[in-house]
Write an enzyme that holds these catalytic residues in place. Sequence first.
Site, mmCIF file in Angstrom:
data_model
loop_
_atom_site.group_PDB
_atom_site.id
_atom_site.type_symbol
_atom_site.label_atom_id
_atom_site.label_comp_id
_atom_site.label_asym_id
_atom_site.label_seq_id
_atom_site.Cartn_x
_atom_site.Cartn_y
_atom_site.Cartn_z
ATOM 1 N N SER A 46 6.143 -1.459 15.260
ATOM 2 C CA SER A 46 5.775 -2.689 14.544
ATOM 3 C C SER A 46 5.586 -2.372 13.056
ATOM 4 O O SER A 46 4.841 -1.454 12.696
ATOM 5 C CB SER A 46 4.484 -3.275 15.105
ATOM 6 N N ASN A 70 -4.659 4.478 23.769
ATOM 7 C CA ASN A 70 -4.341 4.765 22.372
ATOM 8 C C ASN A 70 -4.991 3.777 21.434
ATOM 9 O O ASN A 70 -5.188 2.604 21.760
ATOM 10 C CB ASN A 70 -2.814 4.788 22.152
ATOM 11 N N LEU A 74 -1.690 0.951 14.198
ATOM 12 C CA LEU A 74 -0.433 0.456 13.640
ATOM 13 C C LEU A 74 0.062 1.255 12.425
ATOM 14 O O LEU A 74 0.377 0.676 11.366
ATOM 15 C CB LEU A 74 -0.572 -1.039 13.278
ATOM 16 N N ASN A 126 4.599 -8.963 17.100
ATOM 17 C CA ASN A 126 3.464 -8.303 17.747
ATOM 18 C C ASN A 126 2.225 -9.175 17.548
ATOM 19 O O ASN A 126 1.524 -9.073 16.548
ATOM 20 C CB ASN A 126 3.267 -6.902 17.154
ATOM 21 N N CYS A 129 -1.556 -6.540 19.572
ATOM 22 C CA CYS A 129 -2.211 -5.233 19.511
ATOM 23 C C CYS A 129 -3.721 -5.445 19.710
ATOM 24 O O CYS A 129 -4.329 -6.281 19.036
ATOM 25 C CB CYS A 129 -1.953 -4.575 18.151
ATOM 26 N N LYS A 164 5.599 -11.404 21.580
ATOM 27 C CA LYS A 164 4.981 -10.408 22.473
ATOM 28 C C LYS A 164 3.511 -10.750 22.606
ATOM 29 O O LYS A 164 2.743 -10.649 21.643
ATOM 30 C CB LYS A 164 5.166 -8.996 21.927
HETATM 31 C C1 LIG Z 1 1.104 5.044 21.432
HETATM 32 C C2 LIG Z 1 1.450 3.592 21.565
HETATM 33 C C3 LIG Z 1 1.809 2.862 20.421
HETATM 34 C C4 LIG Z 1 2.141 1.508 20.514
HETATM 35 N N1 LIG Z 1 2.507 0.828 19.388
HETATM 36 C C5 LIG Z 1 2.895 -0.479 19.499
HETATM 37 C C6 LIG Z 1 3.366 -1.199 18.347
HETATM 38 O O1 LIG Z 1 3.470 -0.679 17.235
HETATM 39 N N2 LIG Z 1 3.727 -2.499 18.532
HETATM 40 C C7 LIG Z 1 3.674 -3.142 19.757
HETATM 41 O O2 LIG Z 1 4.048 -4.321 19.850
HETATM 42 N N3 LIG Z 1 3.256 -2.466 20.858
HETATM 43 C C8 LIG Z 1 2.867 -1.171 20.759
HETATM 44 N N4 LIG Z 1 2.475 -0.487 21.889
HETATM 45 C C9 LIG Z 1 2.467 -1.182 23.191
HETATM 46 C C10 LIG Z 1 3.751 -0.905 23.972
HETATM 47 O O3 LIG Z 1 4.896 -1.391 23.286
HETATM 48 C C11 LIG Z 1 3.682 -1.524 25.384
HETATM 49 O O4 LIG Z 1 3.526 -2.923 25.267
HETATM 50 C C12 LIG Z 1 2.536 -0.967 26.205
HETATM 51 O O5 LIG Z 1 2.374 0.423 25.992
HETATM 52 C C13 LIG Z 1 2.722 -1.203 27.719
HETATM 53 O O6 LIG Z 1 3.917 -0.603 28.190
HETATM 54 P P1 LIG Z 1 3.953 0.853 28.912
HETATM 55 O O7 LIG Z 1 2.973 0.813 30.046
HETATM 56 O O8 LIG Z 1 5.380 1.012 29.353
HETATM 57 O O9 LIG Z 1 3.556 1.857 27.884
HETATM 58 C C14 LIG Z 1 2.122 0.867 21.798
HETATM 59 C C15 LIG Z 1 1.766 1.600 22.931
HETATM 60 C C16 LIG Z 1 1.436 2.938 22.837
HETATM 61 C C17 LIG Z 1 1.074 3.690 24.092
#
Ligand SMILES: Cc1cc2nc3c(=O)[nH]c(=O)nc-3n(C[C@H](O)[C@H](O)[C@H](O)COP(=O)(O)O)c2cc1C
Length: 310
Positions: A46, A70, A74, A126, A129, A164
Site C-alpha cells: 500500500s 504484525n 505502512l 486499503n 489496516c 479492501k
Molecule cells: C507483514 C504484513 C504487511 C501487510 N501490509 C499490508 C498493506 O500494506 N496493505 C494491505 O492492504 N494489507 C496489508 N497486509 C494484509 C494482507 O494483505 C492480508 O490482507 C492479510 O495478511 C491476510 O491474508 P493472509 O492470511 O494470507 O496473510 C499485510 C499483512 C502482513 C502480514
Amino acid sequence: MGDLTVRIAGVELRNPFILASGIWGESGVSLAGAWKAGAGAVVTKSIGSVPRPGYPNPTIETYERWGMLNAMGLPNPGIDEYPREIAAAREAGATVIGSVFGGDAQEFATLAERIAGTGVAAVELNLSCPHAEGYGTEVGGTPEAVAEIVRAVVARVSVPVIAKITPNSADPAALAVAAERAGARAVSAINTLRALAIDVTLRRPVLAHGLGGLSGAAIKPVGLACVWQIAARVSIPVIGIGGVRTAEDALEYLMAGASAVQLGTAVAFDGIEVFGRLSAGLSNLLDREGIPSAGAAVGLARGSAGASAR
Ligand SMILES: Cc1cc2nc3c(=O)[nH]c(=O)nc-3n(C[C@H](O)[C@H](O)[C@H](O)COP(=O)(O)O)c2cc1C
C-alpha cells in the site's frame, strides 16, 4: 486439466492466486518474482502520499502453526518514488494491482489517480489496516466512509476500483454493499484482524507498537465467513483473503463465493514457489472433484440446505 483462468472486474487472470498487498510487494523486482513464480496477479505494497519509515522493531512475530502478528505501520517509499517499481513489474509482464492508502477521500482519490496512471490493471483501496493511526480502519470503518472514499476514487480513475474491507467491524458485509453502491467493481476481504501478544517476561506487548494485525491460518475461518456474508449481498466479484496456504484453502474460498484469492502469510512462510504449487494443486483438486474450472467452483457451497448468510 481444470481451467484456472478467472475474471475480476473485467480483468482476466491466468489463475485465481493473487499476491496480497504488503508481503513481497515492496519493489518491482519482488513483484516480478511473484509473477514469474506463477501468481495470477500481484498487488503492490500500500502506497501513501509521502515516504513512511513504519513503526520501530519488533514489527512482526511469527507463529508457524497459526500465522503472524504484525504492526509494520505502512512503511512505503511514497507515490513519487513508486511508479518506477510498477514499471519494472510490468516490464516482466505482470498483471499489477496498485494498492493505496489515504487519510481521507481526497487523498485516496489523488493517490489512486497517480497509481492508475502507471498502467496498473486495477486499484485496490486499503480501507482496512487495523493499526495505522489516521488510516485504514480508522478512515474506512463505516459504510458511509467507505462510500465516500470509493465514490471519490471512482470519479477520478478509469481502471476498476477494488475496495479492501476490514473484518474489524460488526457488519463487514455492509461495508462491501456500500463499496458496490459507490462504484467499486470488486471487494477484497479480509485485511488482518486487530490482535495483541504480551511478553510476560518483559511485561509489555511483543510488538513495539502494541496492537497489531493477525494473519494466516488462524484467520481463515473469519475470512471465509466474511466472504460468505458479502457474496450473499453484492453482485460484484469478491476476492477472498486470509489464511490461504493450500489448494484446499483456496477451493474453500471459491466455494464460499470468492472469485479469486490473495496470499500473504503463505508467501512469507513458504516463499513465492507457493504460487506454482497452489495452481498445480488446485488443478488436481478440481479434476478430483469433477469441477471443470475455477470459475465453476465459485459459490458451489452456497446452495446447500440450511446455508444462511447471517
Ligand atoms: C507483514 C504484513 C504487511 C501487510 N501490509 C499490508 C498493506 O500494506 N496493505 C494491505 O492492504 N494489507 C496489508 N497486509 C494484509 C494482507 O494483505 C492480508 O490482507 C492479510 O495478511 C491476510 O491474508 P493472509 O492470511 O494470507 O496473510 C499485510 C499483512 C502482513 C502480514
